[in-house]
Scaffold this motif. Structure first.
Motif, PDB file in Angstrom:
ATOM      1  N   ARG A   1       1.213  -1.672   0.192  1.00 62.67           N
ATOM      2  CA  ARG A   1       0.336  -0.036   0.392  1.00 62.67           C
ATOM      3  C   ARG A   1       0.379   0.895  -0.482  1.00 62.67           C
ATOM      4  NH1 ARG A   1      -1.314   3.460   3.888  1.00 62.67           N
ATOM      5  NH2 ARG A   1      -0.776   1.715   5.701  1.00 62.67           N
ATOM      6  N   ILE A   2       1.859   1.151   1.193  1.00 65.26           N
ATOM      7  CA  ILE A   2       2.854   2.922   0.929  1.00 65.26           C
ATOM      8  C   ILE A   2       3.273   2.559  -0.363  1.00 65.26           C
ATOM      9  CG2 ILE A   2       3.957   3.842   2.700  1.00 65.26           C
ATOM     10  CD1 ILE A   2       3.198   2.580   4.649  1.00 65.26           C
ATOM     11  N   HIS A   3       3.620   1.515  -0.715  1.00 63.43           N
ATOM     12  CA  HIS A   3       4.990   2.231  -2.090  1.00 63.43           C
ATOM     13  C   HIS A   3       4.213   2.209  -3.237  1.00 63.43           C
ATOM     14  CE1 HIS A   3       8.457   1.052  -3.959  1.00 63.43           C
ATOM     15  NE2 HIS A   3       7.922   0.865  -4.879  1.00 63.43           N
ATOM     16  N   ARG A   4       2.725   1.945  -3.010  1.00 66.71           N
ATOM     17  CA  ARG A   4       1.757   2.320  -3.868  1.00 66.71           C
ATOM     18  C   ARG A   4       1.936   3.621  -4.597  1.00 66.71           C
ATOM     19  NH1 ARG A   4      -1.889   4.467  -6.062  1.00 66.71           N
ATOM     20  NH2 ARG A   4      -3.131   4.106  -3.159  1.00 66.71           N
ATOM     21  N   SER A   5       2.276   4.023  -3.237  1.00 68.34           N
ATOM     22  CA  SER A   5       1.226   5.588  -3.274  1.00 68.34           C
ATOM     23  C   SER A   5       2.317   6.824  -2.410  1.00 68.34           C
ATOM     24  CB  SER A   5       0.501   5.927  -1.580  1.00 68.34           C
ATOM     25  OG  SER A   5       1.525   6.421  -0.256  1.00 68.34           O
ATOM     26  N   ASN A   6       3.337   6.301  -2.967  1.00 66.93           N
ATOM     27  CA  ASN A   6       5.084   6.358  -2.951  1.00 66.93           C
ATOM     28  C   ASN A   6       5.381   6.738  -4.424  1.00 66.93           C
ATOM     29  OD1 ASN A   6       5.094   7.057  -0.039  1.00 66.93           O
ATOM     30  ND2 ASN A   6       6.249   5.421  -0.303  1.00 66.93           N
ATOM     31  N   LEU A   7       4.892   5.657  -5.060  1.00 64.85           N
ATOM     32  CA  LEU A   7       5.480   5.840  -6.706  1.00 64.85           C
ATOM     33  C   LEU A   7       4.763   7.110  -7.158  1.00 64.85           C
ATOM     34  CD1 LEU A   7       5.676   1.909  -7.301  1.00 64.85           C
ATOM     35  CD2 LEU A   7       7.295   3.615  -7.480  1.00 64.85           C
ATOM     36  N   VAL A   8       3.686   6.481  -6.945  1.00 62.68           N
ATOM     37  CA  VAL A   8       2.738   7.535  -7.008  1.00 62.68           C
ATOM     38  C   VAL A   8       2.999   9.724  -6.970  1.00 62.68           C
ATOM     39  CG1 VAL A   8      -0.323   9.205  -7.277  1.00 62.68           C
ATOM     40  CG2 VAL A   8       0.613   6.446  -7.071  1.00 62.68           C
ATOM     41  N   GLY A   9       3.671   9.856  -5.478  1.00 58.32           N
ATOM     42  CA  GLY A   9       4.070  10.835  -5.011  1.00 58.32           C
ATOM     43  C   GLY A   9       5.124  11.126  -6.045  1.00 58.32           C
ATOM     44  N   MET A  10       5.811   9.996  -6.582  1.00 53.83           N
ATOM     45  CA  MET A  10       7.279  10.739  -7.253  1.00 53.83           C
ATOM     46  C   MET A  10       6.609  10.595  -8.762  1.00 53.83           C
ATOM     47  SD  MET A  10       9.299  11.139  -5.524  1.00 53.83           S
ATOM     48  CE  MET A  10      10.212  11.851  -6.876  1.00 53.83           C
ATOM     49  N   GLY A  11       5.473  10.575  -9.291  1.00 50.69           N
ATOM     50  CA  GLY A  11       5.021  10.785 -10.643  1.00 50.69           C
ATOM     51  C   GLY A  11       5.133   9.994 -11.655  1.00 50.69           C
ATOM     52  N   ILE A  12       5.282   8.208 -10.713  1.00 56.25           N
ATOM     53  CA  ILE A  12       5.544   7.244 -11.776  1.00 56.25           C
ATOM     54  C   ILE A  12       4.113   6.751 -11.112  1.00 56.25           C
ATOM     55  CG2 ILE A  12       6.568   5.301 -11.734  1.00 56.25           C
ATOM     56  CD1 ILE A  12       9.574   5.895 -10.119  1.00 56.25           C
ATOM     57  N   ILE A  13       3.914   5.983 -13.025  1.00 56.88           N
ATOM     58  CA  ILE A  13       2.392   4.735 -12.916  1.00 56.88           C
ATOM     59  C   ILE A  13       2.712   3.510 -12.510  1.00 56.88           C
ATOM     60  CG2 ILE A  13       0.485   4.453 -14.685  1.00 56.88           C
ATOM     61  CD1 ILE A  13       2.141   6.336 -16.850  1.00 56.88           C
ATOM     62  N   PRO A  14       1.482   3.198 -11.965  1.00 54.80           N
ATOM     63  CA  PRO A  14       1.292   2.439 -11.058  1.00 54.80           C
ATOM     64  C   PRO A  14      -0.098   1.247 -10.953  1.00 54.80           C
ATOM     65  CG  PRO A  14       0.471   3.636  -9.260  1.00 54.80           C
ATOM     66  CD  PRO A  14       1.184   4.372 -10.756  1.00 54.80           C
ATOM     67  N   LEU A  15       0.565   0.266 -12.506  1.00 53.11           N
ATOM     68  CA  LEU A  15      -0.645  -0.425 -12.965  1.00 53.11           C
ATOM     69  C   LEU A  15      -0.273  -2.261 -12.327  1.00 53.11           C
ATOM     70  CD1 LEU A  15       0.939   0.427 -16.622  1.00 53.11           C
ATOM     71  CD2 LEU A  15      -1.394   1.128 -15.741  1.00 53.11           C
ATOM     72  N   CYS A  16      -1.999  -2.327 -12.417  1.00 57.44           N
ATOM     73  CA  CYS A  16      -1.518  -3.945 -11.573  1.00 57.44           C
ATOM     74  C   CYS A  16      -2.501  -4.864 -12.999  1.00 57.44           C
ATOM     75  CB  CYS A  16      -2.730  -4.061 -10.478  1.00 57.44           C
ATOM     76  SG  CYS A  16      -1.539  -3.394  -9.244  1.00 57.44           S
ATOM     77  N   PHE A  17      -1.589  -5.970 -12.952  1.00 54.58           N
ATOM     78  CA  PHE A  17      -2.530  -6.847 -14.404  1.00 54.58           C
ATOM     79  C   PHE A  17      -4.241  -7.423 -13.718  1.00 54.58           C
ATOM     80  CE2 PHE A  17       2.617  -7.626 -14.716  1.00 54.58           C
ATOM     81  CZ  PHE A  17       2.489  -7.579 -15.827  1.00 54.58           C
ATOM     82  N   LYS A  18      -4.356  -7.933 -14.722  1.00 54.70           N
ATOM     83  CA  LYS A  18      -5.323  -7.913 -14.453  1.00 54.70           C
ATOM     84  C   LYS A  18      -5.612  -9.213 -13.591  1.00 54.70           C
ATOM     85  CE  LYS A  18      -9.063  -5.621 -15.934  1.00 54.70           C
ATOM     86  NZ  LYS A  18      -9.354  -4.690 -14.882  1.00 54.70           N
TER      87      LYS A  18
END
Length: 992
Positions: free
Chosen positions: A901-918
């Motif tokens: 959870r926290i790392h995903r939000s950190n990626l967004v905070g640095m402008g990196i797109i987080p994508l999840c496979f289906k």
């Protein structure tokens, strides 16, 4: 006067406009002008989008100079420092009616007339579900009600929390705005670097640099740098501090500059104590009274043991750096609404049993029960038998038993502790009145209303027995009476958490050596380090004075600690020294070698210093399983000292006892510790103090004036700190030759126009991972390998290998940290076909390169990169550099099965797109090798993107698949549109 621009009317307007326009407005608490308030009146007095910066400039200067312990002087000083307050009060008062929960804003009267202030009343919500809520959840609820603006915090979020009994099992997310932020020096340096860099960006864009200041109180305690180099000396504190300053002068100077350059930031100098004890004794408010609005204290900290403050009834836990920075800047934290384990305590501890014994028992129980990601809330009749320090000891160990918090609601014991530690009578009265009125106070003299918990545990305190934990994990508890048998089992067991696999023929090995010209010897289990250290126990007068009583009894009987055992005492604050001197027990601790060596986090984090060369050689040359006994909270193998393969956690009195015995291979019930001056055998029972003896020492030696005098001049009490010369400018002068502090390139070429949506076109795969890639894989914190890109960088700048230090100590230099990204020597990258190490394949050429070198080659050629990953990407510590580093390497997106959870939000905070496979898909099932080029098709306009929507990813070999884009909230979309949270903040500040 507190001003915010987060009315529901403004929120409606924001939602009605395009997302692009929406980002021009400053959401909620990012527009809070009163920096001391955290988010106190975040929705009480709301405006449109106009913010008066003159108010911020004046308000931000007084926040940490005010005496929060005296609410009257606080309001008086606000009026004195802010003459514009009265002018704006009338102008914005009419907007208060727009708050969605305006009807529950209630006056809290004083017993003698007048009022303490106003508060958002939970009883006034008239919802019977609230009465059943755990106290810890009520703190989340109050924050949501008070901060509700229907943008960052919505009415639906309030309903989720009220309906906690039904929603918590569903893993729903809620926003939470903590009242303040707590830092220590290792994690504080990069946070201050980011703020300094933001000021430079403001300056380059022609705006007011003074706008960059934390919008909630930030306290930074420098406590992680002291090492036990000198011990068994009256001058140990001074000599160790001199070495500390010699090693860390550059970092300390930078932090001192920050303490004056940034308003609303208090920096506590080295030598003051451990961050968590200072937080408990001084920084913790319990209830804020900011400009007449009352609300519960809450804190997030960049150290895992921030949870110690939960013992004071303050909700607090550890987070990563980006989350902490976002909280500083007024952004809400997204968190899963947690389950709460109710832990009932009954009975009373038996004679001679310590709080440390209790916490080791609780840790084992909770680890077995399974509490990861949950709150633990303690209750029951046994609560009255636990001192506040005992509670703090249990709360401190939350990371060891896996919980987010180990929470103790405020009761009469809490109020007594607040008075003991120097909080004013009026402040304590205000705290009690507010918490009672808002149903957050526990009075065990009154009938208790039954609360609902997710699960239940119970412990009779009378069943707790003396124990230790080890030899390699904090939850491997060993009853003291079983220690000898357990130790011998460990020697024989196969290598593991409870085994060393010593060959039978080597079990009785004796290593003889000479120490200071006298014969000495070591065996398996010989104690070579005995340390009274760490935040866990040094805040607790009963165990600290208990250690002194053991030392005194031993001296009187003629027992002496062996001179080759490295003994040390590192109190958590100066108060400990005062009461040890007052009691006369420090004299006896000194006689046993437990001189004070410094005030900070020492042996528990591995700052134990070197062993004497003769001792080290005896261990190494004879393969001895040497032992350390420490009053800490962590004993993982290799953490305390490289040469102590067995490490036991124990109470401070037991640390002294084991030092006197000089071995852990002893049955204290049956075997003597040593021989007294009269030639008689001395046993454990002869030196162990009774509960009554300890209580008498505490009663006569721990006095309120000790706390007041210790903290009266805490920011100016270190002469070496006072002598540090730092510039007075509000902009930092970056030294291009520094290898510790460097200006990061986050805002290079930044303009006022947000970059908007950036899809990804023809990107190469930098790394292809499987499951469970941790933040330590992504950004290691340990040693810098001699052949790594970071090592080459340092060597090229004249840094010798012996001075490399660690990645953790160099977090203020982005050039070192970027080179350390994906530098873990245990990294498993599918592009290397099973080879382990920090390298990858540069796809266009097929060359095997260090990850940093490959990333730079892609960047130089103008190519974007992505990362492929499996499940639980970014698990482990919430390390901010695990998101900053990939951004600096040019990574534009991470496609994973799932994210922590926290790392995903950190990626967004640095402008990196987080994508999840289906579901059911990953790189392998889709036939992706990582040698393809990837295009991520995002809509062209930010207004066309919705949280959680599907996007198409195509490759250059014709493959196409659908992923879910993990922007989970509208706020995160605003971050992405601006290239990250920090540029987002800058643009909104300038627009005001």
């Amino acid at each position: 006067m507190y001003i915010s621009t987060s009315s529901s009317a403004a929120s409606s307007f924001l939602r009605a406009t395009s997302s692009y326009t929406r980002t021009r407005f400053f959401p909620s608490s990012l527009r809070n002008l009163n920096p001391a308030s955290s988010s106190a009146l975040n929705n009480q007095r709301s405006t449109a989008s106009v913010v008066v910066r003159s108010f911020h400039s004046s308000a931000s200067r007084w926040c940490h100079r005010l005496d929060w312990r005296s609410p009257l002087s606080l309001r008086a000083q606000i009026r004195a420092f802010n003459p514009v307050t009265e002018r704006f009060q009338k102008q914005f008062a009419t907007m208060a009616a727009e708050h969605p929960f305006k009807e529950v804003l209630t006056s809290l009267p004083k017993p003698g007339g007048g009022e303490f202030g106003k508060f958002y009343s939970l009883p006034a919500l008239n919802d019977p579900r609230i009465d059943k809520l755990p106290y810890s959840i009520r703190i989340l609820l109050e924050s949501a009600v008070r901060n509700c603006d229907n943008f960052q915090v919505k009415k639906e979020d309030v309903e989720k929390i009220i309906d906690w009994e039904n929603t918590s099992p569903k893993q729903v997310e809620i926003p939470f705005k903590p009242a303040r932020v707590l830092l220590q020096d290792f994690t504080g340096v990069p946070a201050v670097v980011d703020l300094a860099c933001m000021r430079d960006a403001m300056n380059k864009l022609g705006s007011d640099t003074s706008k960059i200041n934390p919008l909630v109180p930030v306290d930074l305690v420098i406590d992680h740098s002291v090492q036990v180099d000198v011990t068994r000396s009256e001058n140990a504190v001074q000599e160790n501090m001199e070495l500390e300053f010699r090693r860390n002068k550059e970092r300390f100077s930078f932090l001192k500059w920050g303490s004056s350059a940034f308003h609303n930031m208090l920096v506590v100098p080295p030598g003051s104590g451990i961050v968590h004890q200072v937080n408990l004794e001084y920084l913790g408010r319990v209830v804020f009274n900011t400009n007449g609005t009352l609300y519960p204290d809450s804190v997030v900290g960049t150290d895992s043991h921030t949870t110690m403050i939960d013992g004071l009834g303050v909700a607090g836990w550890g987070v990563g750096g980006i989350e902490a920075e976002a909280a500083m800047l007024g952004q809400p934290m997204s968190m899963v609404l947690p389950g709460v384990v109710g832990f009932k305590l009954s009975g009373k501890l038996r004679n001679g049993v310590t709080a440390t014994d209790l916490v080791l028992t609780v840790t084992q129980m909770l680890r077995k029960h399974g509490v990861v990601g949950k709150f633990v809330e303690f209750y029951g009749d046994g609560m009255g038998e636990l001192s506040l320090a005992d509670r703090a000891t249990i709360a401190n160990m939350s990371p060891e038993y896996g919980a987010t918090m180990g929470f103790f609601p405020v009761d009469h014991v809490t109020l007594q502790y607040l008075k003991l530690t120097g909080r004013s009578d009026e402040t304590v009265a205000m705290i009690e009145s507010y918490l009672r009125a808002n149903k957050m106070f526990v009075d065990y003299k009154e009938p208790q209303q039954e609360r609902v918990y997710s699960s239940y545990l119970e412990l009779n305190l009378a069943e707790v027995e003396p124990c230790v934990s080890g030899p390699k994990r904090p939850h491997d508890r060993v009853p003291l009476k079983e220690m000898k048998a357990d130790w011998n089992s460990c020697l024989n067991n196969k290598v593991g958490f409870k085994g060393f696999a010593v060959p039978k023929e080597a079990l009785e090995k004796v290593a003889k050596f000479s120490f200071d010209g006298k014969p000495a010897e070591l065996k398996h289990g010989s104690v070579v380090i005995a340390a009274i250290t760490s935040c866990t126990n040094t805040s607790n007068p009963s165990v600290m004075l208990g250690a002194g009583l053991v030392a005194k009894k031993a001296c009187e009987l003629g027992l002496q600690v062996k001179p080759w055992i490295k003994t040390s005492l590192a109190p958590g604050s100066g108060v400990v020294t005062k009461y040890l001197l007052q009691s006369g027990l420090q004299e006896y601790l000194n006689k046993q070698g437990f001189h004070i060596v410094g005030y900070g986090c020492t042996t528990c984090i591995g700052n134990s210093g070197e062993l004497d060369e003769s001792v080290a050689s005896a261990i190494s040359e004879n393969d001895i399983i040497a032992a350390a006994v420490l009053s800490g909270n962590r004993n993982f193998e290799g953490r305390v000292h490289a040469l102590t393969r067995a490490n036991y956690l124990a109470s401070p009195p037991l640390v002294v006892a084991y030092a006197l015995a000089s071995t852990v291979d002893i049955d204290f019930d049956k075997e003597p510790i040593g021989t007294g001056k009269d030639g008689k055998s001395i046993f454990f029972k002869d030196i162990w103090p009774s509960t009554e003896e300890v209580a008498e020492a505490v009663q006569s030696s721990v006095l309120p004036d000790m706390f007041r005098s210790t903290y009266q001049a805490i920011t100016k009490g270190n002469p070496m700190w006072n002598q540090l010369q730092v510039p007075s400018s509000i902009l930092y002068t970056w030294d291009p030759n520094s290898t510790y502090i460097h200006e990061p390139p986050y805002f290079k070429n930044m303009t006022m126009e947000p970059p908007g949506v950036h899809g990804v076109k023809d990107a190469y795969c930098l790394l292809n991972f499987g499951d469970s890639i941790t933040t330590d894989h992504i950004s290691p914190a340990g040693s810098i390998h001699k052949d790594s890109p970071a090592a080459k960088f340092l060597l090229d700048r004249g840094v010798e290998r012996k001075d490399f230090n660690s990645y953790g100590s160099r977090r203020g230099n982005d050039e070192v940290m970027a080179r350390g990204t994906f530098a873990n020597i245990r990294l498993v990258n599918k592009l290397l076909n099973g080879e382990v190490g920090p390298k990858t394949i540069h796809v266009p050429t097929g060359e095997k390169l260090y990850v940093f070198d490959a990333a730079m080659r892609y960047k130089d050629a103008g190519h974007d990169t992505i990362v492929l990953a499996g499940a639980e990407y970014g698990s482990g510590s919430s390390r901010d550099w695990a998101a900053k580093g990939p951004m600096l390497l040019g990574v534009k997106a991470v496609i994973a099965k799932s994210f922590e959870r926290i790392h995903r939000s950190n990626l967004v905070g640095m402008g990196i797109i987080p994508l999840c496979f289906k579901s059911g898909e990953d790189a392998d099932t889709l036939g992706l090798t990582g040698h393809e080029r990837y295009t991520i098709d995002l809509p062209n306009k930010i207004s066309d993107i919705r949280p959680g929507q599907d996007v198409t990813v195509t490759t250059d070999n014709g493959k196409s698949f659908t992923c879910t884009v993990r922007f989970d909230t509208e706020v995160e979309l605003a971050y992405f549109n601006n290239g990250g949270i920090l540029p987002y903040v800058i643009r909104n500040l300038i627009k005001q």
